[in-house]
Design a protein around this motif. Structure first.
Motif, PDB file in Angstrom:
ATOM      1  N   ASN A  14       0.821  -1.205   0.000  1.00  0.00           N
ATOM      2  CA  ASN A  14       0.000   0.000   0.000  1.00  0.00           C
ATOM      3  C   ASN A  14       0.858   1.259   0.000  1.00  0.00           C
ATOM      4  N   ARG A  16       3.880   1.568  -1.328  1.00  0.00           N
ATOM      5  CA  ARG A  16       4.443   1.730  -2.678  1.00  0.00           C
ATOM      6  C   ARG A  16       3.387   2.243  -3.645  1.00  0.00           C
ATOM      7  N   SER A  17       2.167   1.753  -3.505  1.00  0.00           N
ATOM      8  CA  SER A  17       1.074   2.214  -4.349  1.00  0.00           C
ATOM      9  C   SER A  17       0.803   3.693  -4.095  1.00  0.00           C
ATOM     10  N   GLU A  19       2.916   5.873  -2.888  1.00  0.00           N
ATOM     11  CA  GLU A  19       4.077   6.606  -3.399  1.00  0.00           C
ATOM     12  C   GLU A  19       3.931   6.870  -4.902  1.00  0.00           C
ATOM     13  N   SER A  20       3.470   5.875  -5.619  1.00  0.00           N
ATOM     14  CA  SER A  20       3.268   6.023  -7.061  1.00  0.00           C
ATOM     15  C   SER A  20       2.196   7.065  -7.367  1.00  0.00           C
ATOM     16  N   GLN A  21       1.114   7.048  -6.606  1.00  0.00           N
ATOM     17  CA  GLN A  21       0.035   8.020  -6.804  1.00  0.00           C
ATOM     18  C   GLN A  21       0.522   9.440  -6.537  1.00  0.00           C
ATOM     19  N   GLN A  23       3.523  10.613  -6.756  1.00  0.00           N
ATOM     20  CA  GLN A  23       4.487  11.052  -7.768  1.00  0.00           C
ATOM     21  C   GLN A  23       3.789  11.643  -8.985  1.00  0.00           C
ATOM     22  N   HIS A  24       2.544  11.267  -9.216  1.00  0.00           N
ATOM     23  CA  HIS A  24       1.804  11.770 -10.367  1.00  0.00           C
ATOM     24  C   HIS A  24       0.976  13.015 -10.044  1.00  0.00           C
TER      25      HIS A  24
END
Length: 66
Positions: A14, A16-17, A19-21, A23-24
């Motif tokens: 969760n 990492r997910s 973190e990805s969100q 970053q955008h």
């Protein structure tokens, strides 16, 4: 508690997910999100404190109002 608390595999996923969100996000979106997240953290802390007061018998007894 000399050992740090480790996240479960699900929590790590969760994170990492999330973190990805993040970053955008635009800078403005991220700042707005941080303010809302901080508010939620304060609400959660207040709820924990109230729960503990109730569980430890430190809160006023309001059962007569029911």
């Amino acid at each position: 508690m000399s050992q740090p608390v480790e996240l479960s595999l699900e929590q790590q996923f969760n994170l990492r997910s999330f973190e990805s969100q993040v970053q955008h996000m635009s800078r403005e979106q991220a700042q707005d999100f941080l303010v809302k997240l901080y508010e939620q953290m304060m609400v959660r802390e207040t709820m924990y404190k109230e729960f503990l007061k109730h569980e430890w018998g430190l809160a006023p007894n309001n059962e007569s109002e029911s």
